[in-house]
Structures are given as C-alpha cells and as structure tokens.
Design an enzyme around this catalytic site. Sequence first.
Site, PDB file in Angstrom:
ATOM      1  N   GLY A 200      -0.424  -0.818   2.101  1.00 29.64           N
ATOM      2  CA  GLY A 200      -0.121  -0.358   3.462  1.00 29.64           C
ATOM      3  C   GLY A 200       0.945  -1.176   4.166  1.00 29.64           C
ATOM      4  O   GLY A 200       1.036  -1.141   5.390  1.00 29.64           O
ATOM      5  N   GLY A 201       1.760  -1.903   3.399  1.00 35.17           N
ATOM      6  CA  GLY A 201       2.793  -2.788   3.972  1.00 35.17           C
ATOM      7  C   GLY A 201       3.817  -2.074   4.831  1.00 35.17           C
ATOM      8  O   GLY A 201       4.471  -2.693   5.672  1.00 35.17           O
ATOM      9  N   ASP A 326      12.970  -5.108   1.891  1.00 31.07           N
ATOM     10  CA  ASP A 326      11.751  -4.612   1.249  1.00 31.07           C
ATOM     11  C   ASP A 326      11.722  -4.996  -0.226  1.00 31.07           C
ATOM     12  O   ASP A 326      11.417  -4.188  -1.090  1.00 31.07           O
ATOM     13  CB  ASP A 326      11.595  -3.084   1.405  1.00 31.07           C
ATOM     14  CG  ASP A 326      10.241  -2.613   0.894  1.00 31.07           C
ATOM     15  OD1 ASP A 326       9.270  -3.358   1.020  1.00 31.07           O
ATOM     16  OD2 ASP A 326      10.164  -1.493   0.353  1.00 31.07           O
ATOM     17  N   ASP A 328       9.488  -6.541  -1.654  1.00 35.43           N
ATOM     18  CA  ASP A 328       8.087  -6.798  -2.017  1.00 35.43           C
ATOM     19  C   ASP A 328       7.962  -7.688  -3.265  1.00 35.43           C
ATOM     20  O   ASP A 328       8.330  -7.250  -4.347  1.00 35.43           O
ATOM     21  CB  ASP A 328       7.418  -5.479  -2.405  1.00 35.43           C
ATOM     22  CG  ASP A 328       6.971  -4.641  -1.229  1.00 35.43           C
ATOM     23  OD1 ASP A 328       7.605  -4.712  -0.191  1.00 35.43           O
ATOM     24  OD2 ASP A 328       5.983  -3.915  -1.391  1.00 35.43           O
ATOM     25  N   ARG A 354      11.112  -7.731  -7.719  1.00 34.22           N
ATOM     26  CA  ARG A 354      11.875  -6.580  -7.239  1.00 34.22           C
ATOM     27  C   ARG A 354      13.266  -6.998  -6.783  1.00 34.22           C
ATOM     28  O   ARG A 354      14.207  -6.217  -6.818  1.00 34.22           O
ATOM     29  CB  ARG A 354      11.129  -5.920  -6.072  1.00 34.22           C
ATOM     30  CG  ARG A 354      10.646  -4.531  -6.431  1.00 34.22           C
ATOM     31  CD  ARG A 354       9.552  -4.105  -5.523  1.00 34.22           C
ATOM     32  NE  ARG A 354      10.064  -3.476  -4.310  1.00 34.22           N
ATOM     33  CZ  ARG A 354       9.309  -2.721  -3.511  1.00 34.22           C
ATOM     34  NH1 ARG A 354       8.050  -2.501  -3.823  1.00 34.22           N
ATOM     35  NH2 ARG A 354       9.799  -2.187  -2.418  1.00 34.22           N
TER      36      ARG A 354
HETATM   37 CA    CA Z   1       7.122  -2.528   0.755  1.00 32.18          CA
END
Ligand code: CA
Length: 594
Positions: A200-201, A326, A328, A354
């Site tokens: 849910g980031g 993003d 992550d 990533r």
């Molecule tokens: Ca993310």
Amino acid sequence: MHSHTLPQRHALTIALLAAAAVAGSPAMAKEVTDADIVNDAKTPGDVVSFGLGTQGQRFSPLTAVNAKTVKNLVPVWSMSFGGEKQRGQESQPVIHDGKMYVTASYSRLFAIDAASGKKLWKYEHRLPDGIMPCCDVINRGAALYGNLVIFGTLDAQLVALNKETGKVVWKEKLGDYAAGYSYTAAPIIVKGKVITGVSGGEFGIVGRMDARDALTGKMVWTRPTVEGHMGYLWDKEGNKVENGITGTTNASWTGDLWETGGAATWNGATYDPDTNLIFAGTGNPAPWNSHLRPGDNLYSSSTVAIDPDTGKIAWHYQNTPHDGWDFDGVNEFVSFDYKGKDGKIVKAGGKADRNGFFFVNDRTNGKLLNAFPFVNKITWATGIDLKTGRPNYIEEGRPGDPSADADGKKGKVVFSAPSFLGGKNQQQMAYSPQTGLFYVPANEWAMDIWNEPVSYKKGAAYLGAGFTIKALNDDYIGTMRAFDPTTGKMVWEHKNYAPLWGGALTTAGNLVFYGTPEGFLKALDAKTGKELWKFQTGTGIVAPPVTWEQDGEQYVGVVSGWGGAVPLWGGDVAKRVNYLEQGGSVWVFKLHKG
Ligand code: CA
Ligand code: CA
C-alpha cells in the site's frame, strides 16, 4: 516470546494427535515442521518455502533434468484456475507430501495432486468492493506450517486453512483495506512464527513487519519500517507491550510526514538461519514527490534486518536515501557466501535493486561490500560509494520541485532510467552456489517523471508525481543476465522482447529456468546462457518456476497468466505489449521416458 510460543504449539500438536487417535483416523496427514522449512533448500522432495529455501537462492540440487536431458522435458499436466477471474498470476507453488498448494489472482488458493494435476480443493476468499491493490489483483504464494496453508489477501487479511480440507482455521486482519492496505507477498515461516509485511506504499500507509504464532494467528511482535513509529510485542498474557521506537522520531523525516511515510514491505522477506535474521525490503517513502520530505526518510527503500525473536532491527542499509523515483527497495535479499576480491569468504546477501544497482552487503552487520550496475542505463547516480555506502547522486536526475515552478503545478520533467518499474521488480533472481553466479531477470526501460503538489487523504493515491514509461531499445526490454557478484561483470545475457516479470530458478543440472510474458517457459545453460529448451504455456508467465522430486522423478512447475504492474502502469511499454493475452493455469513437466 519464544518460550511462550513453543510449549503452546506442542500442546496443540498433542491435542491434535489425541483427537486423531480418538477418531481412529487411519493416516494422519504429514505436518510441516520448522526443520522441514529450515532444511528446505537441501530436500528436493518438497518445496516448503518461498525461494526454495528461506535464504531465497532458488537453487535446486536436482540433476536428472540437466543441460543434456532437458530437451526431453514434456508437460505432465496443466490445471486452469478457471472462472471469469484471470489477470496476473505471480504465484510460486509450494509442494509437500505429494500435494501442491498454489495461490491465484483475486485471493484464491488451490490444492492439487502434484503428480496427476487432480484438483483436491479450492478456497475463494470473499473480497469486499473497494479493495485497492496498486499493481493488479495478484498473489505471490502461500506458506505451509503444521497442518496449515497460510496466505495473504487483497483486502489485507491473513488466512490459515487446513491443508487437507481447505477449511478456515484462523483469519487475522493485516490492515484497513479502505486506507489502501492489501497483501500480495508469500508469507514466510520462521521458528513457528508466520512473518508478513504490508502493501500500500502508493496510499501513504505505514510499512511494517509482523510476526504471529503460525498455528493460532496470535500476534508475537510488530515492527514498523518508518522511522518514528513504535514497535510492539505481546507478552505471555497477550498484552501489547511497547518494544522501542523505530529509529528516532523526525531524525530523517520533516514535520509529520513520517505518519504516512510508506516504506511498504510488499514483496515479502527472506530468512537466514546462520545469522538468525529476517531480511525485508522496504518500498518508496510516501509521497513520491521527494521535495515534500527532505531527509533520508528511513527506513524506506532499504534492506532491513530484523531479529525474529525480538522484532528489533539488527541493521539496515538504505539502497536509495531520499528516494524520488519510486525505486522501492523491496527486492529480495538473497543470502550467499561472497568471495571478496581478497579471496576471503564473507556471509553476505545480494540484492538487485529496482534502482539499477546490484548490492552485496555483509549479512551479519549490513556493511556494503560491493555495488555495481546490472542495467545499461542509470541516470540518477554515477555509482555507489563503497566507503560511505551512499549513492553518488546526479542532482539533475531528480524530478524537479513543483513549488519552484511559476504556477506551482508541475515540476521539471526528468528523463530517468531505470523507470520506476525498476531494473528488476518483483521477479525473483536466483543464485547458484555451483556457478557462483546470480541470475537476474532485468529490464531496460526509462521514464519521463515529474512532481506535482499532493496532500494525504485516506484511501487516495498519494504520489504527487506523474510519469510515462518508455522502452530504451526497439528489440528488447527484458534480459536474463548472469552476474559474478565479486567482479560485478555480466557473464552472459539472454534478451527478451517484452519486459521480464517472472522469477528465476537454477539447478545443479546447470540450468536456469524462467518464463516470459510471451508465454514461454525457457531453460538456459547456467554457464553460457545458451537456450536449450522452451515450451509455450498459452499465456504470459510472470511467476517463478519451481522443481521437486517425487517417486524418483524430477518435476518442474510454473504458474502462467499474463498481468501484473506492466499492463496497468507501463505507459508506452503497456501499449507495446498489449497483444499479450490473459490466462491462469499451472503447468507441470517431467522427462519423457522413452
Ligand atoms: Ca512503490
Ligand atoms: Ca525442500
């Protein structure tokens, strides 16, 4: 906590045995023990953990299917997940006592006879309206413990089923789905506890890892992964006891942003019995717009090592401090013996992040040992400083501050590689102790990204950013790459037109198995990358293959079903691969005798 959970479990086991004896049950179903799980990598007769071993190497010692015989690999059975529900199938099956347990899209779980493909039972979780999975209705797999099969759901519940009947034994809430919580990773089992994170980031949730008694679902500890939040453990009487704040409140966050700080632990964790540590990757700090939250924003985009007995953070390493793309850092941290440039063997872990860099950390203390790019184009940093452990940022590579713009609505657009879908995303890499190589399902792509103003609203996307994903090359995006973790050199690569989104498996038979969105399950020579075998499964593969031995024969299995984040978030790339069809099935193979 340990002394509390163990006797309780034994008591329950004895009670179950007694009940079975009274009922005159002819054959008690075989239970999955802690020893089965800790030894999983060495016991090819079953696959009782995510990663074919909790260290996550995805290496099988089996050799019957090998570089010479793989040409004779043929399908034994295929089973459809059926229904009208398809979309992405990212699940790794687990196999025990001749039975396969596999999750499917929309929070479904199937038990199947592993040799014949006969369906034994199916569980369909009843999902409410209004679930908010960011990246498709996927699930990555179930955990086995005792007589239970345990998995997480899209409405953020953890469900334990009797593995013989599919009946619910316990069910616990992981979070409020209306606030953006969900769960898609495979839980892992560590010393009788079921370990989970949260997804849910993109909604400003607060990441954390939880430990529950695997047999009862009762809480043991919870550890937030955003600095400033309190951890808790539960005492013998079931009272919730404070267990230390994570980090120091406001040390790496500005104002009250830590309260909705993200760092979702959405891709699960690995566990290393040697160091007795759980390694969890944490996602982006929320919101994506990094100008709103000056500081490193611990413990986002990091590897966090947690003591499974106390729930305390033993060490952390931040792959992308102050993440603004993003990136992550949720990628799996895979334990292995690292041979340093001086020839010394170190207990280490590898992570293909990533953000495009492959990191090697000492897994006893988190110290950075090596870092090198595993994709061709990286625009946000020139490299990782091995002395400080921090990236050498390229400042122009960070998307601009919208408040610096005339109308304040859109910051400077930046062309950034990798894209936020990452040099590698959820698709798990494999490590072969035999070749000493990591097999990384990587992607070469970039994005235009810009920042926008945003404020937190419960249940709404909390990004403050816009983006378009673009391919970097006409002929390929995906590429299976073999890396030497000591030299950082790519030993070989095998390119693929569509982005790779399924994990890898390597075997002592000198093979690397993986699937492609085009639908092929492939076997490559682990030393050279030469393609030795492929089979068309009818829809795209976005899940990791497994292998096991049953009745003296080696089986290979994989879930097939195109979907996941690429068709939803992929921009130009989504258009490029929009000819790929959905599906949903399990395929199992063995050698043709003849
Ligand atoms: Ca993310
Ligand atoms: Ca095993």
